[in-house]
Design an enzyme around this catalytic site. Structure first.
Site, mmCIF file in Angstrom:
data_model
loop_
_atom_site.group_PDB
_atom_site.id
_atom_site.type_symbol
_atom_site.label_atom_id
_atom_site.label_comp_id
_atom_site.label_asym_id
_atom_site.label_seq_id
_atom_site.Cartn_x
_atom_site.Cartn_y
_atom_site.Cartn_z
ATOM 1 C CG PHE A 170 7.116 4.603 12.164
ATOM 2 C CD1 PHE A 170 8.081 6.021 12.013
ATOM 3 C CD2 PHE A 170 6.034 4.234 10.991
ATOM 4 C CE1 PHE A 170 8.006 6.046 10.247
ATOM 5 C CE2 PHE A 170 6.291 4.688 9.764
ATOM 6 C CZ PHE A 170 6.939 5.512 9.664
ATOM 7 C CG ASP A 218 2.493 -1.480 15.254
ATOM 8 O OD1 ASP A 218 3.389 -2.187 13.879
ATOM 9 O OD2 ASP A 218 2.803 -0.082 14.829
ATOM 10 C CG HIS A 235 9.682 -1.957 15.647
ATOM 11 N ND1 HIS A 235 9.902 -1.076 17.274
ATOM 12 C CD2 HIS A 235 9.875 -1.926 14.745
ATOM 13 C CE1 HIS A 235 10.194 -0.287 16.667
ATOM 14 N NE2 HIS A 235 9.787 -0.579 14.875
ATOM 15 C CD GLN A 247 10.829 0.003 6.175
ATOM 16 O OE1 GLN A 247 10.808 0.159 7.605
ATOM 17 N NE2 GLN A 247 12.342 1.475 5.904
ATOM 18 C CE LYS A 273 9.343 -1.778 10.858
ATOM 19 N NZ LYS A 273 8.951 -0.654 9.788
ATOM 20 N NE ARG A 294 -12.706 -8.548 -7.174
ATOM 21 C CZ ARG A 294 -11.344 -7.577 -6.940
ATOM 22 N NH1 ARG A 294 -10.710 -7.475 -6.340
ATOM 23 N NH2 ARG A 294 -11.857 -7.120 -8.423
ATOM 24 C CE1 TYR A 310 -14.432 -4.723 -12.258
ATOM 25 C CE2 TYR A 310 -14.740 -6.168 -13.783
ATOM 26 C CZ TYR A 310 -14.362 -5.502 -13.698
ATOM 27 O OH TYR A 310 -12.454 -5.628 -14.328
ATOM 28 N NE ARG A 322 -5.157 -8.352 -5.303
ATOM 29 C CZ ARG A 322 -6.007 -7.224 -5.956
ATOM 30 N NH1 ARG A 322 -6.852 -7.339 -5.846
ATOM 31 N NH2 ARG A 322 -5.883 -6.871 -7.884
HETATM 32 C C1 LIG Z 1 5.858 0.076 15.041
HETATM 33 C C2 LIG Z 1 5.684 0.299 13.146
HETATM 34 N N1 LIG Z 1 4.636 0.026 13.240
HETATM 35 C C3 LIG Z 1 3.673 0.042 12.209
HETATM 36 C C4 LIG Z 1 5.062 0.555 11.085
HETATM 37 C C5 LIG Z 1 4.838 0.918 9.320
HETATM 38 O O1 LIG Z 1 4.815 -0.175 9.066
HETATM 39 P P1 LIG Z 1 5.148 0.537 6.851
HETATM 40 O O2 LIG Z 1 6.585 1.530 6.919
HETATM 41 O O3 LIG Z 1 5.069 -1.064 6.792
HETATM 42 O O4 LIG Z 1 3.551 0.460 6.288
HETATM 43 C C6 LIG Z 1 6.463 0.611 11.201
HETATM 44 C C7 LIG Z 1 7.630 0.606 10.358
HETATM 45 O O5 LIG Z 1 8.428 1.477 10.712
HETATM 46 C C8 LIG Z 1 6.945 0.789 12.638
HETATM 47 O O6 LIG Z 1 7.905 0.985 12.897
#
Ligand SMILES: Cc1ncc(COP(=O)(O)O)c(C=O)c1O
Length: 412
Positions: A97, A168, A171, A194, A197, A226, A233, A243
């Protein structure tokens, strides 16, 4: 049942719906109502995100997990925490992605694309090695579809060249590489929650690490710069409010209770389907590596070799869809072919890197073959069903193969 292809007017192999997504119930409702009624809706006030972070870290054998707003921000925070200098290079796969590469741009570093392996769909260690330059500072493997990348080889390369590895794992919730959870092997791991997922709260993400210093940096960056013991602040680094909220934390805690069983179901069903499809000429399910102890099957990835199967991928996919199988071709182009990269439309980022950066010259042949000709995807929720569901999918493929010559009549 008619044996004629559904796309040519026959009856479909599958008429029942497959398992839907998301899966939720009373546990999510109870947690959400608890968070709502507590009046503590922000991460810094409530207990849900803190509990989820503890549990997610423990499940990964990691000391730290930092919940953030999504899985793109989590990648960028990981890069910033690792101190990747502006203008330096980060090696990423082109079959992923967009976020994997744009997070690098947003960290003001240069994404360098290294090809994937045709059979595993994952970053090729040989291609990574060939892409290393004196400017390389990090590698970001993606555990594509939920099968862990070749972490042993990548870790060796990283050690030799003094590079950071940020996994990353968007998945790969609960995927295991030689029994080690994906996302716990490199210096930092990043996950997305998301909607699509395998572990979801609609929108969310998390960074995992075992390194106290990196964790402290991530916590600071996601919390307006922070620091522990600092004033409200008092802001120390470039940062913002990233967050994760308490309602998301509440849903994630309930979803996490389901993850182990769901992952085992997906893995069992995915393996069953792969075994059946492998018997059909021209079909190549993602090759499972010996190190994959558990595949999370966020995506079931497959190559359709049109030469051997006897008909082009587009026709096969259309025919399968008509048979009631929700299949698609996946990423249509390697990331470097996206207009964003071809035109270097990076907004304010990387403005000083000049002509050296030319994505129109990049070639990753395996990725190009998969995108343009061979790739096919089935989504994770299908794999939460029964082995009979897998048999229906296999049967649809068998039917399309058997009638492949009739597909010439289909208007594409
Ligand atoms: C391989 C990969 N990396 C990163 C992300 C990014 O995640 P988000 O959509 O939560 O920002 C995705 C989301 O589809 C993804 O498939």
């Amino acid at each position: 049942m008619s044996n004629k292809l559904a796309i040519l007017g026959g009856s479909a192999v599958r008429t029942k719906p497959f398992c839907g997504w998301p899966v939720f119930g009373e546990a999510e409702e109870r947690r959400l109502m608890g968070a709502l009624r507590s009046g503590k809706w922000g991460k810094l006030d409530g207990d849900e995100v803190a509990e989820f972070e503890r549990r997610f870290a423990a499940m990964h054998g990691c000391k730290h997990a930092i919940g953030v707003v999504n899985g793109t921000v989590s990648l960028r925070i990981a890069l910033m925490a690792a101190g990747i200098p502006a203008g330096s290079e980060v090696i990423v796969p082109p079959y992923t992605f967009l976020a994997t590469a744009t997070a690098v741009v947003e960290a003001n570093a240069v994404p360098v694309f290294a090809d994937i392996d045709l059979e595993t769909f994952n970053l090729s260690p040989a291609a990574v090695e060939a892409a290393i330059t004196p400017k390389t500072r990090a590698i970001m493997p993606v555990h594509m579809g939920g099968q862990p990348a070749e972490m042993d080889a990548l870790m060796v390369i990283a050690r030799q060249h003094n590079l950071v590895i940020i996994e990353d794992a968007a998945h790969a919730h609960a995927a295991l590489y030689r029994q080690r959870p994906a996302g716990s092997i490199g210096q930092l791991g990043s996950f997305s929650f998301q909607s699509s997922k395998n572990l979801t709260c609609g929108e969310g993400g998390i960074v995992t690490t075992n390194d106290d210093r990196l964790a402290e940096a991530c916590r600071s960056i996601h919390n307006c710069g922070r620091i522990t013991g600092g004033l409200w602040y008092e802001h120390h680094v470039m940062s913002a409010n990233y967050r994760l909220g308490e309602f998301q934390g509440a849903v994630l805690n309930a979803q996490l209770d389901r993850l182990e069983e769901q992952t085992n179901t997906r893995d069992r069903n995915g393996q069953h389907l792969a075994a059946r499809l492998s018997k059909i000429p021209g079909l190549h399910p993602q090759r499972r590596t010996a190190e994959t102890t558990r595949h999370s099957y966020h995506l079931f990835l497959l190559r359709i070799d049109a030469q051997v199967f006897g008909t082009p991928r587009t026709a096969v996919l259309r025919a399968l869809q008509a048979e009631g199988i929700p299949i698609c071709g996946g990423y249509a182009v390697p990331l470097y072919r996206q207009p964003l990269f071809r035109n270097k439309a990076f907004g304010p980022y990387l403005s000083n890197t000049g002509p050296a950066l030319d994505y129109t010259a990049v070639r990753c042949p395996n990725c190009e073959t998969i995108c343009a000709e061979q790739g096919a995807w089935l989504e994770q929720s299908l794999f939460l069903g029964t082995s009979a569901d897998m048999d229906d999918i296999a049967q649809a493929f068998e039917k399309v193969y058997e009638h492949r010559n009739a597909l010439g009549k289909v208007q594409l």
